[in-house]
Design an enzyme around this catalytic site. Sequence first.
Site, PDB file in Angstrom:
ATOM      1  N   THR A 182      98.653  -2.295 163.939  1.00  0.00           N
ATOM      2  CA  THR A 182      99.821  -1.750 163.230  1.00  0.00           C
ATOM      3  C   THR A 182      99.385  -0.522 162.435  1.00  0.00           C
ATOM      4  OG1 THR A 182      99.470  -3.164 161.304  1.00  0.00           O
ATOM      5  CG2 THR A 182     100.944  -4.023 162.986  1.00  0.00           C
TER       6      THR A 182
ATOM      7  N   ARG B 228      97.301   3.000 163.589  1.00  0.00           N
ATOM      8  CA  ARG B 228      97.637   4.227 164.327  1.00  0.00           C
ATOM      9  C   ARG B 228      97.187   4.036 165.774  1.00  0.00           C
ATOM     10  NH1 ARG B 228     100.663   5.183 160.881  1.00  0.00           N
ATOM     11  NH2 ARG B 228     100.875   7.026 159.554  1.00  0.00           N
TER      12      ARG B 228
ATOM     13  N   ASP C   1     102.235  -2.039 167.161  1.00  0.00           N
ATOM     14  CA  ASP C   1     103.377  -1.387 166.502  1.00  0.00           C
ATOM     15  C   ASP C   1     103.226   0.126 166.631  1.00  0.00           C
ATOM     16  OD1 ASP C   1     105.788  -1.427 164.849  1.00  0.00           O
ATOM     17  OD2 ASP C   1     104.519  -0.517 163.302  1.00  0.00           O
TER      18      ASP C   1
ATOM     19  N   GLU D 262     102.886   7.669 171.262  1.00  0.00           N
ATOM     20  CA  GLU D 262     104.202   7.255 170.765  1.00  0.00           C
ATOM     21  C   GLU D 262     105.110   8.432 170.430  1.00  0.00           C
ATOM     22  OE1 GLU D 262     102.932   5.023 167.175  1.00  0.00           O
ATOM     23  OE2 GLU D 262     104.055   6.509 166.016  1.00  0.00           O
TER      24      GLU D 262
ATOM     25  N   HIS E 229     106.800   1.315 165.959  1.00  0.00           N
ATOM     26  CA  HIS E 229     106.399   1.809 164.643  1.00  0.00           C
ATOM     27  C   HIS E 229     107.422   1.397 163.568  1.00  0.00           C
ATOM     28  CE1 HIS E 229     103.566   5.027 162.847  1.00  0.00           C
ATOM     29  NE2 HIS E 229     103.978   4.221 161.890  1.00  0.00           N
TER      30      HIS E 229
HETATM   31  P1  NAD Z   1      94.029   2.221 152.534  1.00  0.00           P
HETATM   32  O1  NAD Z   1      93.522   3.610 152.366  1.00  0.00           O
HETATM   33  O2  NAD Z   1      94.437   1.433 151.344  1.00  0.00           O
HETATM   34  O3  NAD Z   1      92.904   1.357 153.300  1.00  0.00           O
HETATM   35  C1  NAD Z   1      92.200   1.864 154.417  1.00  0.00           C
HETATM   36  C2  NAD Z   1      91.003   0.973 154.686  1.00  0.00           C
HETATM   37  O4  NAD Z   1      90.323   1.497 155.834  1.00  0.00           O
HETATM   38  C3  NAD Z   1      89.971   0.938 153.549  1.00  0.00           C
HETATM   39  O5  NAD Z   1      89.426  -0.364 153.493  1.00  0.00           O
HETATM   40  C4  NAD Z   1      88.888   1.911 154.031  1.00  0.00           C
HETATM   41  O6  NAD Z   1      87.622   1.617 153.495  1.00  0.00           O
HETATM   42  C5  NAD Z   1      88.921   1.605 155.518  1.00  0.00           C
HETATM   43  N1  NAD Z   1      88.318   2.650 156.345  1.00  0.00           N
HETATM   44  C6  NAD Z   1      88.431   3.994 156.246  1.00  0.00           C
HETATM   45  N2  NAD Z   1      87.711   4.594 157.226  1.00  0.00           N
HETATM   46  C7  NAD Z   1      87.161   3.589 157.952  1.00  0.00           C
HETATM   47  C8  NAD Z   1      86.305   3.569 159.067  1.00  0.00           C
HETATM   48  N3  NAD Z   1      85.864   4.697 159.635  1.00  0.00           N
HETATM   49  N4  NAD Z   1      85.917   2.375 159.547  1.00  0.00           N
HETATM   50  C9  NAD Z   1      86.343   1.224 158.969  1.00  0.00           C
HETATM   51  N5  NAD Z   1      87.148   1.177 157.900  1.00  0.00           N
HETATM   52  C10 NAD Z   1      87.547   2.357 157.399  1.00  0.00           C
HETATM   53  O7  NAD Z   1      95.205   2.339 153.613  1.00  0.00           O
HETATM   54  P2  NAD Z   1      96.446   1.349 153.827  1.00  0.00           P
HETATM   55  O8  NAD Z   1      97.550   1.705 152.901  1.00  0.00           O
HETATM   56  O9  NAD Z   1      95.955  -0.049 153.847  1.00  0.00           O
HETATM   57  O10 NAD Z   1      96.931   1.792 155.289  1.00  0.00           O
HETATM   58  C11 NAD Z   1      96.090   1.625 156.410  1.00  0.00           C
HETATM   59  C12 NAD Z   1      96.690   2.377 157.587  1.00  0.00           C
HETATM   60  O11 NAD Z   1      97.888   1.733 158.001  1.00  0.00           O
HETATM   61  C13 NAD Z   1      97.136   3.823 157.277  1.00  0.00           C
HETATM   62  O12 NAD Z   1      96.051   4.720 157.428  1.00  0.00           O
HETATM   63  C14 NAD Z   1      98.212   4.069 158.285  1.00  0.00           C
HETATM   64  O13 NAD Z   1      97.664   4.724 159.411  1.00  0.00           O
HETATM   65  C15 NAD Z   1      98.678   2.682 158.694  1.00  0.00           C
HETATM   66  N6  NAD Z   1     100.090   2.437 158.358  1.00  0.00           N
HETATM   67  C16 NAD Z   1     100.942   2.037 159.340  1.00  0.00           C
HETATM   68  C17 NAD Z   1     102.281   1.796 159.047  1.00  0.00           C
HETATM   69  C18 NAD Z   1     103.259   1.314 160.094  1.00  0.00           C
HETATM   70  O14 NAD Z   1     104.473   1.365 159.845  1.00  0.00           O
HETATM   71  N7  NAD Z   1     102.815   0.843 161.240  1.00  0.00           N
HETATM   72  C19 NAD Z   1     102.739   1.982 157.742  1.00  0.00           C
HETATM   73  C20 NAD Z   1     101.828   2.366 156.756  1.00  0.00           C
HETATM   74  C21 NAD Z   1     100.506   2.587 157.074  1.00  0.00           C
END
Ligand code: NAD
Length: 331
Positions: A233, A235, A259, A264, A296
């Site tokens: 869910t 990217r 998702d 997409e 999404h």
């Molecule tokens: P966040 O920044 O709070 O957390 C990101 C996590 O990823 C952290 O633990 C970070 O340490 C880790 N990370 C970063 N680079 C990494 C790597 N190379 N290898 C392993 N871990 C790594 O972000 P969040 O708010 O939890 O959101 C996460 C992702 O969810 C967003 O980047 C976005 O792409 C996606 N998202 C999707 C939807 C949707 O509707 N499907 C909505 C919001 C966010």
Amino acid sequence: MKVAVFSTKPYDEQFLGQANQEAHQHELTFLETRLNETTAALAQGFDAVCVFVNDQVDAPVLEKLAAGGTRVIALRCAGFNNVDLKAAERLGLAVVRVPAYSPYAVAEHTVAMILTLNRQIHRAYHRIREGNFALDGLLGFDLRGRTVGIIGTGRIGVEVARIMRGFGCRVLGYAHKVHKEAEEVGVEYVPLDELFAESDIITLHCPLTPETHHLIDAEAMAKMKDGVMLINTSRGAIVDTGAVIEGLKSGHIGYLGLDVYEEEGDLFFEDLSNLVLQDDVFARLLTFPNVVITGHQAFFTHDALESIAHTTLGNLSEWEETGQCANAVKA
Ligand code: NAD
């Protein structure tokens, strides 16, 4: 500020319009079209441009926006992988985003996918409507005692961990850094290969970066358990879709919940039901009974949209008043 809102859907107009009325006085112009090199001209004379996940915000588009007088790009989402941040910086354009709106919305959708795939709700729904009450093929497993691997244990990952701990799962985590809150919830941090090898369910919650592009490829999948459940869910391009299709064909991947999807941008958020699907890879994914795809929509709750609208407009107000924004993203 004069704001051109691209990729507007009725719900964007509703929530942004309401938030603007309640707490801001921006002049919002809603445009249904996506932002790209051709449509960038529509933003001529607008101080700010508001965009979503599949708008094209690369260097050529940013150059056109800057030439037209735009000074701020306001993302109404958390991810910013579609923005060329270096080009924005070079052109003096600020980029602001909504780092957190409702991590619960995305976490809860992730768990909805896990439960749907495990208990075959998507298949049972159709069977019952057709008068087929047989249970063959619908066998699930208890979540209690199973191991869930969470890649990315930030805001969303930690909420998934909390829910899965509630089901009685062991939760493994892998991220750039150890998050104290995740440890408090009961996440055990392990090296990535160990997470791959021990998890019954693997769910992705890291951002899309050059480092995480195709993080889940054939090599990674070879390290996973037979019949593993994979959920994305986050990217689309974090998963190599071609490799995952091979994994599904061989049975090595037991369940897939998506998702988000690498390509997409050509599909999601539009009603294409009267057209012939041109994406053969996506079409192949749709043939598997153990694949569930949503377009999404993980973020799509009333609470999240309200929060996104308030933060987006708040970012613009803050930038207008101070020339800075706490939610700015830099190259
Ligand atoms: P966040 O920044 O709070 O957390 C990101 C996590 O990823 C952290 O633990 C970070 O340490 C880790 N990370 C970063 N680079 C990494 C790597 N190379 N290898 C392993 N871990 C790594 O972000 P969040 O708010 O939890 O959101 C996460 C992702 O969810 C967003 O980047 C976005 O792409 C996606 N998202 C999707 C939807 C949707 O509707 N499907 C909505 C919001 C966010």
